[in-house]
Design a protein around this motif. Structure first.
Motif, PDB file in Angstrom:
ATOM      1  N   VAL A   1     119.984  76.690 139.672  1.00  0.00           N
ATOM      2  CA  VAL A   1     120.038  77.232 138.334  1.00  0.00           C
ATOM      3  C   VAL A   1     118.972  77.889 138.036  1.00  0.00           C
ATOM      4  O   VAL A   1     118.065  77.690 137.010  1.00  0.00           O
ATOM      5  N   PRO A   2     118.700  79.026 138.691  1.00  0.00           N
ATOM      6  CA  PRO A   2     117.432  79.851 138.394  1.00  0.00           C
ATOM      7  C   PRO A   2     117.477  80.604 137.288  1.00  0.00           C
ATOM      8  O   PRO A   2     116.479  80.944 136.446  1.00  0.00           O
ATOM      9  N   GLU A   3     118.541  80.647 136.362  1.00  0.00           N
ATOM     10  CA  GLU A   3     118.648  81.174 135.116  1.00  0.00           C
ATOM     11  C   GLU A   3     118.133  80.331 134.047  1.00  0.00           C
ATOM     12  O   GLU A   3     118.307  80.628 133.002  1.00  0.00           O
ATOM     13  N   ALA A   4     117.942  79.234 134.471  1.00  0.00           N
ATOM     14  CA  ALA A   4     117.681  78.188 133.244  1.00  0.00           C
ATOM     15  C   ALA A   4     116.498  78.369 132.223  1.00  0.00           C
ATOM     16  O   ALA A   4     115.365  78.828 132.853  1.00  0.00           O
ATOM     17  N   LYS A   5     116.764  78.382 131.109  1.00  0.00           N
ATOM     18  CA  LYS A   5     115.400  78.454 130.172  1.00  0.00           C
ATOM     19  C   LYS A   5     114.803  77.234 129.653  1.00  0.00           C
ATOM     20  O   LYS A   5     113.822  77.312 129.259  1.00  0.00           O
ATOM     21  N   ALA A   6     115.658  76.074 129.875  1.00  0.00           N
ATOM     22  CA  ALA A   6     114.994  74.913 129.242  1.00  0.00           C
ATOM     23  C   ALA A   6     115.699  73.687 130.298  1.00  0.00           C
ATOM     24  O   ALA A   6     116.492  73.800 130.866  1.00  0.00           O
ATOM     25  N   LEU A   7     114.813  72.626 130.043  1.00  0.00           N
ATOM     26  CA  LEU A   7     115.287  71.450 130.879  1.00  0.00           C
ATOM     27  C   LEU A   7     115.319  70.284 129.738  1.00  0.00           C
ATOM     28  O   LEU A   7     114.712  70.040 129.057  1.00  0.00           O
ATOM     29  N   ILE A   8     116.680  69.924 129.753  1.00  0.00           N
ATOM     30  CA  ILE A   8     117.290  68.794 128.753  1.00  0.00           C
ATOM     31  C   ILE A   8     117.094  67.425 129.578  1.00  0.00           C
ATOM     32  O   ILE A   8     117.870  67.302 130.536  1.00  0.00           O
ATOM     33  N   VAL A   9     116.403  66.508 128.966  1.00  0.00           N
ATOM     34  CA  VAL A   9     116.451  65.253 129.438  1.00  0.00           C
ATOM     35  C   VAL A   9     117.059  64.242 128.371  1.00  0.00           C
ATOM     36  O   VAL A   9     116.474  64.112 127.216  1.00  0.00           O
ATOM     37  N   ALA A  10     118.026  63.428 128.741  1.00  0.00           N
ATOM     38  CA  ALA A  10     118.697  62.745 127.633  1.00  0.00           C
ATOM     39  C   ALA A  10     119.212  61.472 128.206  1.00  0.00           C
ATOM     40  O   ALA A  10     119.474  61.177 129.647  1.00  0.00           O
ATOM     41  N   GLY A  11     119.710  60.579 127.505  1.00  0.00           N
ATOM     42  CA  GLY A  11     120.291  59.221 127.818  1.00  0.00           C
ATOM     43  C   GLY A  11     119.243  58.007 127.494  1.00  0.00           C
ATOM     44  O   GLY A  11     118.072  58.413 127.180  1.00  0.00           O
ATOM     45  N   GLY A  12     119.628  56.765 127.542  1.00  0.00           N
ATOM     46  CA  GLY A  12     118.820  55.833 127.090  1.00  0.00           C
ATOM     47  C   GLY A  12     117.548  55.804 128.160  1.00  0.00           C
ATOM     48  O   GLY A  12     116.424  55.541 127.363  1.00  0.00           O
ATOM     49  N   VAL A  13     117.546  56.129 129.519  1.00  0.00           N
ATOM     50  CA  VAL A  13     116.312  55.980 130.128  1.00  0.00           C
ATOM     51  C   VAL A  13     115.484  57.166 129.598  1.00  0.00           C
ATOM     52  O   VAL A  13     114.199  56.987 130.020  1.00  0.00           O
TER      53      VAL A  13
END
Length: 355
Positions: free
Chosen positions: A271-283
């Motif tokens: 996903v070279p076009e990604a502007k952000a990294l979303i990290v979610a979930g209980g862990v």
């Protein structure tokens, strides 16, 4: 737009009201103490607890916020994945309320809602790479819009959160043990050679934590003094044993976090076009994982989107947030909306599509 969110996918019963992206209020009832007696979630008990507390939580939420039922614009409900019986309780309540007050229904993918939860606190730039790390799932997604999620990698067996739970159970830590492992780990340096980083010697984006879980079980079997006495906390251990346990927890924590780093960095290349990294979930509330992902995002020039720890665990605020976003785009469901248990793909079966 005023959206009511309903969450009953596992062992948390929750309702929330979100208006124009702002959380007005939330009521949540945790079942942790109930399931702690069994060392894990018992589905039948979870369903009965949802049925018992959900109506009262809804009434309390309306009283707290001063909102009348008739003012609700749409009703968002977790429709899966999750425990089927638990999901059906929330879905039935949502359908009955929809009929009673005439508000349209929006079925929400519970996993996508986790990744949108931070939208209650900040703008989420798209496109983004999403890492969902929970008790039942470890997935990566290319996220191009509120309703556009493309799955890149998925759990093949034990998810990261499940590995935490099983490692904690073998150490005889009280349920849920993931936070205790993280707390113990904070006081020690990890031994990078103690446990494997599972399923990384390939080009796959999928995850497998069963080997890591087995390695922890084997280590504790070989060092039985590390397991806590029944119904005791870490403070019951002798100082030298507690220090040894802290190293084990830190090493396990590092193995999970570094495995997730390797796979996430690999996914970023897709996903070279990604502007952000979303990290979610209980862990995603885990301190080592948050630090690891902050370093990864910074090194790759990405914005890091992390919900507050209170929004990482299952909650209705994230369901209402996702539901409001879907409703604004014209995505709704009819009263034939079905629950989707874990192991089945949640379909894109909206009606009345907008754009």
């Amino acid at each position: 737009m005023l959206c009511l969110g309903i969450e009953t996918s596992c062992d948390e019963t929750a309702v929330a009201l979100v208006e124009n992206g702002r959380l007005l209020g939330q009521r949540l009832a945790s079942q942790v103490d109930v399931h702690a007696l069994f060392g894990g979630v018992v589905p039948e008990i979870a369903s009965r607890e949802h049925l018992r507390v959900l109506p009262g939580l809804y009434r309390a939420l309306l009283e707290e916020t001063g909102v009348r039922s008739e003012a609700v614009s749409c009703i968002a409900v977790s429709r899966g994945p999750g425990l089927l019986g638990a999901l059906l309780i929330g879905l039935s309540f949502a359908k009955g309320l929809s009929l009673a007050i005439g508000a349209p229904l929006v079925g929400v993918n519970h996993l996508h809602a986790h990744l949108l939860a931070a939208g209650l606190e900040r703008d989420i730039p798209f496109p983004a790479l999403g890492l969902l790390v929970s008790g039942g799932h470890t997935h990566t997604y290319a996220v191009h819009a509120d309703h556009d999620f493309r799955l890149l990698g998925r759990t093949l067996d034990d998810a990261a959160g499940e590995a935490f739970d099983k490692a904690a159970k073998r150490l005889n830590l009280p349920y849920p043990g993931g936070k205790l492992i993280d707390d113990l780990a904070s006081g020690a340096e990890p031994d990078h050679g103690m446990f494997p980083r599972a399923f990384i010697d390939n080009d796959s984006l999928d995850f497998s934590f069963s080997g890591l879980k087995t390695a922890v079980v084997n280590h504790v079997d070989a060092h039985p003094h590390l397991a806590l006495p029944s119904l005791a906390g870490p403070e019951a251990l002798a100082p030298e044993v507690r220090a040894e346990l802290a190293v084990v927890c830190a090493s396990f924590n590092w193995s999970v976090a570094d495995t997730l780093r390797i796979k996430t960095e690999r996914a970023l290349r897709r996903v070279p076009e990604a502007k952000a990294l979303i990290v979610a979930g209980g862990v995603a509330a885990n301190s080592m994982l948050r630090a690891t992902m902050a370093e990864l995002a910074g090194r790759n020039g990405l914005e890091l989107v992390l919900p507050s720890p209170s929004l990482c665990t299952d909650n209705a605020a994230m369901v209402a947030c996702a539901g409001e976003r879907l409703a604004r785009a014209g995505f709704y469901h009819g009263l034939d909306l079905e629950a989707v248990p874990r192991g089945r793909k949640v379909p894109l079966d909206w009606v009345g599509l907008g754009a």
